[in-house]
Design a protein around this motif. Structure first.
Motif, PDB file in Angstrom:
ATOM      1  N   LYS A  80      22.961  37.103  81.158  1.00 13.18           N
ATOM      2  CA  LYS A  80      23.944  37.949  80.497  1.00 13.18           C
ATOM      3  C   LYS A  80      23.782  37.840  78.982  1.00 13.18           C
ATOM      4  O   LYS A  80      23.644  36.747  78.444  1.00 13.18           O
ATOM      5  CB  LYS A  80      25.358  37.510  80.901  1.00 13.18           C
ATOM      6  CG  LYS A  80      26.468  38.358  80.327  1.00 13.18           C
ATOM      7  CD  LYS A  80      27.826  37.843  80.808  1.00 13.18           C
ATOM      8  CE  LYS A  80      28.967  38.685  80.234  1.00 13.18           C
ATOM      9  NZ  LYS A  80      30.293  38.174  80.683  1.00 13.18           N
ATOM     10  N   SER A 122      23.042  46.323  84.211  1.00 15.54           N
ATOM     11  CA  SER A 122      24.446  46.688  84.002  1.00 15.54           C
ATOM     12  C   SER A 122      24.643  48.048  83.355  1.00 15.54           C
ATOM     13  O   SER A 122      25.779  48.481  83.181  1.00 15.54           O
ATOM     14  CB  SER A 122      25.121  45.617  83.121  1.00 15.54           C
ATOM     15  OG  SER A 122      24.992  44.339  83.683  1.00 15.54           O
ATOM     16  N   GLN A 128      29.450  49.853  93.378  1.00 10.82           N
ATOM     17  CA  GLN A 128      29.661  49.707  91.946  1.00 10.82           C
ATOM     18  C   GLN A 128      28.834  48.522  91.435  1.00 10.82           C
ATOM     19  O   GLN A 128      28.684  47.506  92.121  1.00 10.82           O
ATOM     20  CB  GLN A 128      31.142  49.473  91.635  1.00 10.82           C
ATOM     21  CG  GLN A 128      32.045  50.651  91.944  1.00 10.82           C
ATOM     22  CD  GLN A 128      31.795  51.826  91.004  1.00 10.82           C
ATOM     23  OE1 GLN A 128      31.386  51.659  89.849  1.00 10.82           O
ATOM     24  NE2 GLN A 128      32.038  53.032  91.508  1.00 10.82           N
ATOM     25  N   THR A 129      28.295  48.661  90.245  1.00  5.90           N
ATOM     26  CA  THR A 129      27.421  47.619  89.696  1.00  5.90           C
ATOM     27  C   THR A 129      28.128  46.266  89.613  1.00  5.90           C
ATOM     28  O   THR A 129      27.528  45.225  89.895  1.00  5.90           O
ATOM     29  CB  THR A 129      26.928  48.042  88.305  1.00  5.90           C
ATOM     30  OG1 THR A 129      26.202  49.275  88.411  1.00  5.90           O
ATOM     31  CG2 THR A 129      26.018  46.984  87.698  1.00  5.90           C
ATOM     32  N   SER A 130      29.390  46.288  89.256  1.00  4.54           N
ATOM     33  CA  SER A 130      30.129  45.028  89.118  1.00  4.54           C
ATOM     34  C   SER A 130      30.343  44.328  90.453  1.00  4.54           C
ATOM     35  O   SER A 130      30.637  43.124  90.489  1.00  4.54           O
ATOM     36  CB  SER A 130      31.482  45.295  88.456  1.00  4.54           C
ATOM     37  OG  SER A 130      32.248  46.212  89.215  1.00  4.54           O
ATOM     38  N   GLN A 131      30.197  45.055  91.592  1.00  5.74           N
ATOM     39  CA  GLN A 131      30.428  44.485  92.916  1.00  5.74           C
ATOM     40  C   GLN A 131      29.130  44.289  93.698  1.00  5.74           C
ATOM     41  O   GLN A 131      29.160  44.055  94.907  1.00  5.74           O
ATOM     42  CB  GLN A 131      31.370  45.400  93.712  1.00  5.74           C
ATOM     43  CG  GLN A 131      32.727  45.584  93.063  1.00  5.74           C
ATOM     44  CD  GLN A 131      33.587  46.590  93.804  1.00  5.74           C
ATOM     45  OE1 GLN A 131      33.085  47.435  94.544  1.00  5.74           O
ATOM     46  NE2 GLN A 131      34.894  46.502  93.601  1.00  5.74           N
TER      47      GLN A 131
END
Length: 311
Positions: A165, A200, A263-266
């Motif tokens: 990240k 992301s 979804q990218t976050s999931q």
């Protein structure tokens, strides 16, 4: 007689030297006493003291203004680009340039020839540039990254063989935080020279999974079970529709390619849960997931002898 004459001569010399020192000291004292303090104050103390004081004031005030202006520029950049890394870069560079101008103005107030100073700074910059070629390469790469913006702070990327990240990007290095909470500093030159994968950037991602089933298993039943598992998970998107198809006939199994969108976050949590749920449902339906094995088939009424044959 000779000894007495020498003694008298030496005494005379010492007395003459002492008289000379006294006369010189008296002369200096008279000259100092005769100096006009008003003239010294007007010709020396006030002009040079004023220059020094103004130079100090210019430096203090200029340094404060340089910090304020650099912060203002950084906020303007942040408001227009929404990029915190670009804001940090612009603030740092503008503060350095403003401070350099302030130093030159202060020295100019003292009467120093700043044109020679600028030439000296240029020559020193050239020498430093030759000595720090790699650092300048990283600096230039950092500028290019800020221009093209392949990622922003908080994105999960893979660059120069490292995944993590994005925490922040300095003038020379990129700071990444890996999934196991390690901080990795990657030179900007390596980041820009290599391919950059941004996981992301887009709102959705596709999960690619492969499920192996036995050749004896019912393919349609297995596909139906997988489809039901995907349908029951609210995180799986309906558009685009998930793909469930036979992707390969391997040596030991039939491979089903399953590709749902989330979804990218999931992404990670959904992938882990789907793998577990499909395995559980396969076990309930007696659909075996084969592993590497070797099956031996012998003709009827044949025997297999193990060990060393008898002679």
């Amino acid at each position: 007689m000779t000894t007495q004459a020498d003694t008298v001569t030496n005494s005379g010399v010492v007395e003459a030297v002492q008289n000379l020192n006294v006369k010189e000291a008296t002369k200096v004292i008279k000259e100092v006493g005769s100096m006009d303090f008003q003239m010294i104050l007007e010709q020396w103390i006030i002009p040079y003291g004023t220059k020094i004081l103004l130079a100090i004031v210019i430096y203090i005030v200029g340094k404060f203004l340089a910090r304020v202006l650099s912060r203002v520029l950084g906020r303007i950049v942040l408001a227009s680009s929404k990029d915190e890394m670009l804001q940090s870069f612009v603030s740092s560079m503008s503060y350095f340039l403003f401070l350099l101008i302030v130093v030159i103005a202060s020295l100019s107030q003292l009467g120093i020839n700043t044109s020679s100073l600028v030439a000296l700074i240029g020559a020193a910059g050239l020498a430093i540039g030759l000595a720090l070629q790699n650092s300048l390469q990283n600096f230039a790469a950092g500028v290019m990254i800020l221009i093209f913006k392949p990622f922003k702070k908080g994105d999960f990327i893979e660059a120069a063989g490292t995944s993590g990240k994005v925490e922040q990007m300095g003038l020379l290095v990129l700071e990444l935080r890996t999934g196991d909470n390690k901080t990795v500093l990657v030179p900007n030159g390596k980041v820009f020279a290599d391919s950059i994968t941004n996981y992301s950037r887009n709102e959705t991602r596709r999960i690619d999974m492969i499920f192996d089933i036995s050749y004896d298993a019912d393919i349609e039943k297995a596909k139906s079970i997988i489809a039901q598992v995907l349908f029951d998970d609210e995180r799986v998107l309906n558009h685009p529709e998930p793909t469930i198809a036979v992707g390969n006939l391997a040596s030991n199994s039939v491979q089903l390619f399953v590709r749902p969108w989330v979804q990218t976050s999931q992404y990670a949590s959904t992938q882990f849960d789907l793998l577990e749920k499909v395995k559980i449902e396969f076990d309930k339906a007696n659909i075996s997931i084969p592993y590497n094995q070797l099956d031996l088939h012998f003709p009827d009424q044949s025997t297999l002898t193990l060990g060393k044959p008898k002679s």
